[in-house]
Motif scaffolding. Sequence first.
Motif, PDB file in Angstrom:
ATOM      1  N   VAL A   1     -12.300   6.335   0.656  1.00 50.75           N
ATOM      2  CA  VAL A   1     -12.083   5.190  -0.430  1.00 50.75           C
ATOM      3  C   VAL A   1     -10.329   5.539   0.396  1.00 50.75           C
ATOM      4  CG1 VAL A   1     -11.293   5.352  -2.781  1.00 50.75           C
ATOM      5  CG2 VAL A   1     -12.818   6.577  -2.000  1.00 50.75           C
ATOM      6  N   HIS A   2      -9.767   5.795   0.607  1.00 50.44           N
ATOM      7  CA  HIS A   2      -8.905   5.913   1.169  1.00 50.44           C
ATOM      8  C   HIS A   2      -8.866   4.117   2.292  1.00 50.44           C
ATOM      9  CE1 HIS A   2      -9.788   8.800   3.868  1.00 50.44           C
ATOM     10  NE2 HIS A   2      -9.332   8.206   5.088  1.00 50.44           N
TER      11      HIS A   2
ATOM     12  N   PHE B   1      -6.175  12.600   6.878  1.00 47.32           N
ATOM     13  CA  PHE B   1      -5.277  13.207   6.169  1.00 47.32           C
ATOM     14  C   PHE B   1      -3.583  13.188   6.570  1.00 47.32           C
ATOM     15  CE2 PHE B   1      -3.384  16.653   3.701  1.00 47.32           C
ATOM     16  CZ  PHE B   1      -3.774  16.590   2.047  1.00 47.32           C
ATOM     17  N   ILE B   2      -3.807  14.449   7.794  1.00 50.85           N
ATOM     18  CA  ILE B   2      -3.339  14.710   8.778  1.00 50.85           C
ATOM     19  C   ILE B   2      -2.171  13.352   9.091  1.00 50.85           C
ATOM     20  CG2 ILE B   2      -2.441  16.061  10.780  1.00 50.85           C
ATOM     21  CD1 ILE B   2      -4.885  17.319  10.237  1.00 50.85           C
ATOM     22  N   VAL B   3      -2.865  12.897   9.532  1.00 44.84           N
ATOM     23  CA  VAL B   3      -2.015  11.239   9.486  1.00 44.84           C
ATOM     24  C   VAL B   3      -1.234  10.651   9.069  1.00 44.84           C
ATOM     25  CG1 VAL B   3      -2.399   9.331  11.178  1.00 44.84           C
ATOM     26  CG2 VAL B   3      -3.666  11.138  12.191  1.00 44.84           C
ATOM     27  N   ILE B   4      -2.284  10.454   7.642  1.00 43.74           N
ATOM     28  CA  ILE B   4      -1.840  10.393   6.654  1.00 43.74           C
ATOM     29  C   ILE B   4       0.605  11.172   6.429  1.00 43.74           C
ATOM     30  CG2 ILE B   4      -1.520   9.178   4.270  1.00 43.74           C
ATOM     31  CD1 ILE B   4      -4.419   8.713   4.568  1.00 43.74           C
TER      32      ILE B   4
ATOM     33  N   ARG C   1       0.797  -1.041   0.250  1.00 46.76           N
ATOM     34  CA  ARG C   1      -0.072  -0.049   0.484  1.00 46.76           C
ATOM     35  C   ARG C   1       0.885   1.210  -0.290  1.00 46.76           C
ATOM     36  NH1 ARG C   1      -3.252  -2.464  -1.719  1.00 46.76           N
ATOM     37  NH2 ARG C   1      -4.711  -4.116  -0.410  1.00 46.76           N
ATOM     38  N   SER C   2       0.496   2.234  -0.746  1.00 44.17           N
ATOM     39  CA  SER C   2       1.869   3.285  -1.226  1.00 44.17           C
ATOM     40  C   SER C   2       1.196   4.561  -0.015  1.00 44.17           C
ATOM     41  CB  SER C   2       1.471   3.782  -2.071  1.00 44.17           C
ATOM     42  OG  SER C   2       2.067   5.230  -3.029  1.00 44.17           O
ATOM     43  N   TRP C   3       1.757   5.687   0.509  1.00 46.43           N
ATOM     44  CA  TRP C   3       2.042   6.431   1.013  1.00 46.43           C
ATOM     45  C   TRP C   3       1.329   7.577   0.295  1.00 46.43           C
ATOM     46  CZ3 TRP C   3       3.963  11.020   0.726  1.00 46.43           C
ATOM     47  CH2 TRP C   3       3.644  12.299   1.471  1.00 46.43           C
ATOM     48  N   VAL C   4       1.541   7.520  -1.129  1.00 52.43           N
ATOM     49  CA  VAL C   4       1.264   8.400  -1.423  1.00 52.43           C
ATOM     50  C   VAL C   4       0.164   8.786  -2.062  1.00 52.43           C
ATOM     51  CG1 VAL C   4       1.424   9.601  -3.908  1.00 52.43           C
ATOM     52  CG2 VAL C   4       3.645   9.100  -2.199  1.00 52.43           C
ATOM     53  N   VAL C   5      -0.614   7.103  -2.410  1.00 54.31           N
ATOM     54  CA  VAL C   5      -1.912   6.572  -2.853  1.00 54.31           C
ATOM     55  C   VAL C   5      -2.763   7.214  -1.968  1.00 54.31           C
ATOM     56  CG1 VAL C   5      -3.324   5.185  -3.723  1.00 54.31           C
ATOM     57  CG2 VAL C   5      -1.490   5.353  -4.629  1.00 54.31           C
ATOM     58  N   ALA C   6      -2.672   6.528  -0.926  1.00 52.63           N
ATOM     59  CA  ALA C   6      -3.708   6.583   0.188  1.00 52.63           C
ATOM     60  C   ALA C   6      -3.254   8.016   0.394  1.00 52.63           C
ATOM     61  CB  ALA C   6      -3.587   5.978   1.105  1.00 52.63           C
ATOM     62  N   LEU C   7      -2.776   9.348   0.313  1.00 62.28           N
ATOM     63  CA  LEU C   7      -2.972  10.720   0.705  1.00 62.28           C
ATOM     64  C   LEU C   7      -3.819  11.683  -0.110  1.00 62.28           C
ATOM     65  CD1 LEU C   7      -1.917  12.759   2.841  1.00 62.28           C
ATOM     66  CD2 LEU C   7      -0.768  13.209   0.839  1.00 62.28           C
TER      67      LEU C   7
ATOM     68  N   VAL D   1       1.596  12.476   8.065  1.00 61.16           N
ATOM     69  CA  VAL D   1       2.897  12.713   8.331  1.00 61.16           C
ATOM     70  C   VAL D   1       3.327  11.189   8.880  1.00 61.16           C
ATOM     71  CG1 VAL D   1       1.985  14.669  10.449  1.00 61.16           C
ATOM     72  CG2 VAL D   1       1.382  12.196  10.823  1.00 61.16           C
ATOM     73  N   GLY D   2       3.090  10.469   7.715  1.00 61.85           N
ATOM     74  CA  GLY D   2       3.387   9.156   8.336  1.00 61.85           C
ATOM     75  C   GLY D   2       2.815   7.897   9.463  1.00 61.85           C
ATOM     76  N   GLY D   3       1.689   8.101  10.064  1.00 58.43           N
ATOM     77  CA  GLY D   3       1.325   7.121  10.834  1.00 58.43           C
ATOM     78  C   GLY D   3       0.192   6.978  11.000  1.00 58.43           C
ATOM     79  N   PHE D   4      -0.411   6.155   9.884  1.00 61.47           N
ATOM     80  CA  PHE D   4      -1.646   5.773   9.232  1.00 61.47           C
ATOM     81  C   PHE D   4      -1.140   4.349   8.820  1.00 61.47           C
ATOM     82  CE2 PHE D   4      -5.349   4.506   6.767  1.00 61.47           C
ATOM     83  CZ  PHE D   4      -6.144   5.291   7.557  1.00 61.47           C
ATOM     84  N   ARG D   5      -1.662   3.119   9.612  1.00 60.66           N
ATOM     85  CA  ARG D   5      -1.014   1.976   9.538  1.00 60.66           C
ATOM     86  C   ARG D   5      -2.206   1.467   8.320  1.00 60.66           C
ATOM     87  NH1 ARG D   5       3.362   0.868  11.318  1.00 60.66           N
ATOM     88  NH2 ARG D   5       3.401   2.354  13.336  1.00 60.66           N
ATOM     89  N   ASP D   6      -2.206   0.170   7.211  1.00 63.43           N
ATOM     90  CA  ASP D   6      -3.416  -0.865   6.906  1.00 63.43           C
ATOM     91  C   ASP D   6      -3.796  -1.235   8.098  1.00 63.43           C
ATOM     92  OD1 ASP D   6      -1.603  -2.925   7.177  1.00 63.43           O
ATOM     93  OD2 ASP D   6      -1.327  -2.897   5.406  1.00 63.43           O
ATOM     94  N   LYS D   7      -4.608  -2.176   7.722  1.00 63.27           N
ATOM     95  CA  LYS D   7      -5.255  -3.641   8.205  1.00 63.27           C
ATOM     96  C   LYS D   7      -5.061  -4.574   9.077  1.00 63.27           C
ATOM     97  CE  LYS D   7      -9.443  -6.609   8.049  1.00 63.27           C
ATOM     98  NZ  LYS D   7     -10.351  -7.389   6.853  1.00 63.27           N
ATOM     99  N   GLN D   8      -3.704  -4.804   8.807  1.00 66.15           N
ATOM    100  CA  GLN D   8      -2.460  -5.460   9.455  1.00 66.15           C
ATOM    101  C   GLN D   8      -1.429  -4.844  10.454  1.00 66.15           C
ATOM    102  OE1 GLN D   8      -2.678  -5.997   6.336  1.00 66.15           O
ATOM    103  NE2 GLN D   8      -4.672  -7.577   6.575  1.00 66.15           N
ATOM    104  N   GLY D   9      -1.599  -3.531   9.809  1.00 62.47           N
ATOM    105  CA  GLY D   9      -0.610  -2.857  10.770  1.00 62.47           C
ATOM    106  C   GLY D   9       0.119  -2.583  10.685  1.00 62.47           C
ATOM    107  N   GLN D  10       0.748  -2.702   9.037  1.00 60.44           N
ATOM    108  CA  GLN D  10       1.833  -2.634   8.756  1.00 60.44           C
ATOM    109  C   GLN D  10       1.627  -0.601   8.489  1.00 60.44           C
ATOM    110  OE1 GLN D  10       4.655  -4.181   8.626  1.00 60.44           O
ATOM    111  NE2 GLN D  10       3.661  -5.454  10.017  1.00 60.44           N
ATOM    112  N   PRO D  11       3.173   0.418   8.611  1.00 62.18           N
ATOM    113  CA  PRO D  11       3.067   1.507   7.885  1.00 62.18           C
ATOM    114  C   PRO D  11       3.134   1.315   6.408  1.00 62.18           C
ATOM    115  CG  PRO D  11       5.162   0.606   8.712  1.00 62.18           C
ATOM    116  CD  PRO D  11       4.217  -0.307   9.289  1.00 62.18           C
ATOM    117  N   LEU D  12       2.615   2.603   5.666  1.00 65.55           N
ATOM    118  CA  LEU D  12       1.827   2.424   4.388  1.00 65.55           C
ATOM    119  C   LEU D  12       3.849   2.583   3.885  1.00 65.55           C
ATOM    120  CD1 LEU D  12      -0.541   4.742   3.870  1.00 65.55           C
ATOM    121  CD2 LEU D  12      -0.845   2.582   3.783  1.00 65.55           C
ATOM    122  N   ALA D  13       4.114   2.550   2.518  1.00 61.45           N
ATOM    123  CA  ALA D  13       5.078   2.004   1.581  1.00 61.45           C
ATOM    124  C   ALA D  13       5.154   3.306   1.463  1.00 61.45           C
ATOM    125  CB  ALA D  13       5.436   1.233   0.933  1.00 61.45           C
ATOM    126  N   ARG D  14       6.486   4.320   1.422  1.00 61.52           N
ATOM    127  CA  ARG D  14       6.223   5.570   0.951  1.00 61.52           C
ATOM    128  C   ARG D  14       7.254   5.459   0.031  1.00 61.52           C
ATOM    129  NH1 ARG D  14       6.105  10.666   4.038  1.00 61.52           N
ATOM    130  NH2 ARG D  14       4.974  10.056   5.848  1.00 61.52           N
TER     131      ARG D  14
END
Length: 73
Positions: free
Chosen positions: A26-27, A55-58, A9-15, A60-73
């Motif tokens: 959708v994110h 939006f703010i959490v994504i 999961r991409s950080w940019v796409v989620a943002l 700053v990089g704190g948003f995680r996917d369903k498995q608790g993994q951070p989004l790839a930058r």
Amino acid sequence: MNAPVTNQRSWVVALLLCFFFGIIGVHRFYVGKTGTGILQIVTFGGLGLWTLIDFIVILVGGFRDKQGQPLAR
């Protein structure tokens, strides 16, 4: 030895999804959080507040996917 699990999961796409379609969650569907995605549809993104917080959490990089993994930058 197991290789580390990489997140697809991409950080940019989620943002971008949050910015343009955040009010309908959708994110959250993108990162696998279907339940909260449905709640965002029903509440129109918590009347925009929930979307703004996501939006703010994504951003700053704190948003995680369903498995608790951070989004790839």
